[in-house]
Motif scaffolding. Sequence first.
Motif, mmCIF file in Angstrom:
data_model
loop_
_atom_site.group_PDB
_atom_site.id
_atom_site.type_symbol
_atom_site.label_atom_id
_atom_site.label_comp_id
_atom_site.label_asym_id
_atom_site.label_seq_id
_atom_site.Cartn_x
_atom_site.Cartn_y
_atom_site.Cartn_z
ATOM 1 N N GLY A 193 0.784 -1.237 0.000
ATOM 2 C CA GLY A 193 0.000 0.000 0.000
ATOM 3 C C GLY A 193 0.811 1.280 0.000
ATOM 4 O O GLY A 193 0.254 2.373 0.059
ATOM 5 N N LYS A 194 2.143 1.173 -0.074
ATOM 6 C CA LYS A 194 2.946 2.412 -0.057
ATOM 7 C C LYS A 194 2.643 3.228 -1.322
ATOM 8 O O LYS A 194 2.546 2.697 -2.416
ATOM 9 N N ARG B 114 4.877 5.974 2.594
ATOM 10 C CA ARG B 114 4.581 4.610 3.039
ATOM 11 C C ARG B 114 3.481 4.650 4.114
ATOM 12 O O ARG B 114 2.632 3.770 4.180
ATOM 13 N N PRO C 35 -0.104 7.153 1.825
ATOM 14 C CA PRO C 35 0.169 6.954 0.392
ATOM 15 C C PRO C 35 -0.087 8.183 -0.468
ATOM 16 O O PRO C 35 0.631 8.429 -1.430
ATOM 17 N N ASN D 191 -1.952 4.283 5.733
ATOM 18 C CA ASN D 191 -1.664 2.923 5.283
ATOM 19 C C ASN D 191 -1.181 2.126 6.491
ATOM 20 O O ASN D 191 -0.003 2.207 6.862
#
Length: 474
Positions: free
Chosen positions: A33-34, A88, A91, A98
């Motif tokens: 999900g970064k 990270r 995002p 995230n």
Amino acid sequence: MNTEDTTGSFPKNFVWGAAAAAYQIEGAWNADGKGPSVWDKFTEQADKVWEGNHGRTACDHYNRYTEDVAHMKTIGLHAYRLSVSWPRVLPKGRGAVNQKGLDFYDRLVDKLLEASIAPWVTLFHWDFPYALELKGGWLAEDSPKWFSDYAKVVVDKLSDRVSNWMTLNEPQCFIGLGHGNGTHAPGLPLELEKQLQAGHNALLAHGMASQTIRANAVLKPKIGWAPVGVSHYPVTDSEEDRQAAINGMNAIYPDSTWNNRWWGDPVVFGEYPEAGLEAYGDKAPKVKAGDFEIIKQPLDFYGCNIYSGIPTRMAADGTHEKAEPVPGEAHTHFLWKVTPDALYWGSKFLAERYKLPIVITENGLSCHDWVALDGKVHDPQRIDFLNRYLLGLERAIQEGVDVRGYFQWSILDNFEWAEGYKHRFGLIHVDYTSQKRTLKDSAYWYRKVIETNGASLHDPSHITPESNSTIASV
Ligand code: GCO
């Protein structure tokens, strides 16, 4: 080197550490999900980085942090200076968190504490969220608020275990290189006026984030930052040349943001220095009422990244000038001159100007390191370089400079920005194909420095690497 003296002069609770930064070692550039950073985007352009290198994998620290922390424990680090990747954790730079990204830092902090290594956290080490770059980046008036909101997310998660915080790493670089000559991300070749406006927003971001940390941290925070420490040293011990070196460290030049005071004075004194306002003239940023009250926040330490100093002397007209290079003088793989006095003069100047405890947040060199036929990585230049620089720092301490800690750059070989993987700064060699780590001779040398709190710096026999091969690595 004073060989009789085998006791060091470093303070009893001196913090011996090593540093790295998210984009330079983590890899996992789009994992879990970064979001993309400006460096992810910048390195997509083939001609921006040496040999087209990028940080998509780097040292794969995101997946190998357990092993890396074990190596840090082998070296005996007291502390590890890491940076958190803003995209990270957020995002899009703001809004939805995230959780998987945040959980990585949660695990890393726990692993460090299990190893009795204190995590020192830098909130911004250049990996600005690309989604916010598209909304103006550091030029956007909202950028300080974006950064402060991001800081709160990190502080809420980690401040029950993290108490040492740095807001920004090297505004001189991410403004001057990223928004000036464009050789760093986001690669904007802006005129000086816009660089200084972006810099002003970064200073506001520092102040707002400092307020956010102090207002929300669970553990009582120690807050600092990590600018470049622009260091000059006198080429002779004459009073004239000593003053010239001090003048050099005070100087602000009309066509450059590479200096100490334009950045340090607002943060500590709550004003831009007159010399800078004169130098920049109508290019100076628009300052709104209340800005300096935000930027100037109480700090617990003044960090500085110092690698090489400028040899300086008094010129005939009484100003300071750079002395000519000495043919064949020692230099690093980066062609930076080896100037141990840089740590002495740089830390002394900053301590005397800002009356704050000093932390050397970066110092080190890149060498032509590789794994030798015996399977070891012999780096005598790094050992001798660090030994000399640390003796220079010890001299400043002996003269009363309040230096609290030293972070060697870097724990791991890593992605060196526009130079990619050309430069190896690590105490630990990384084979970027196999991801094999090999502790260099300097890692074992540094372990002894830490064990003896600097006393071994005075023992010339300690500078021979073979004495280190007996220490088992991980
Ligand atoms: C810097 C950065 C580091 C560099 C190191 C070697 O000071 O430029 O903080 O990320 O990698 O200094 O250049």
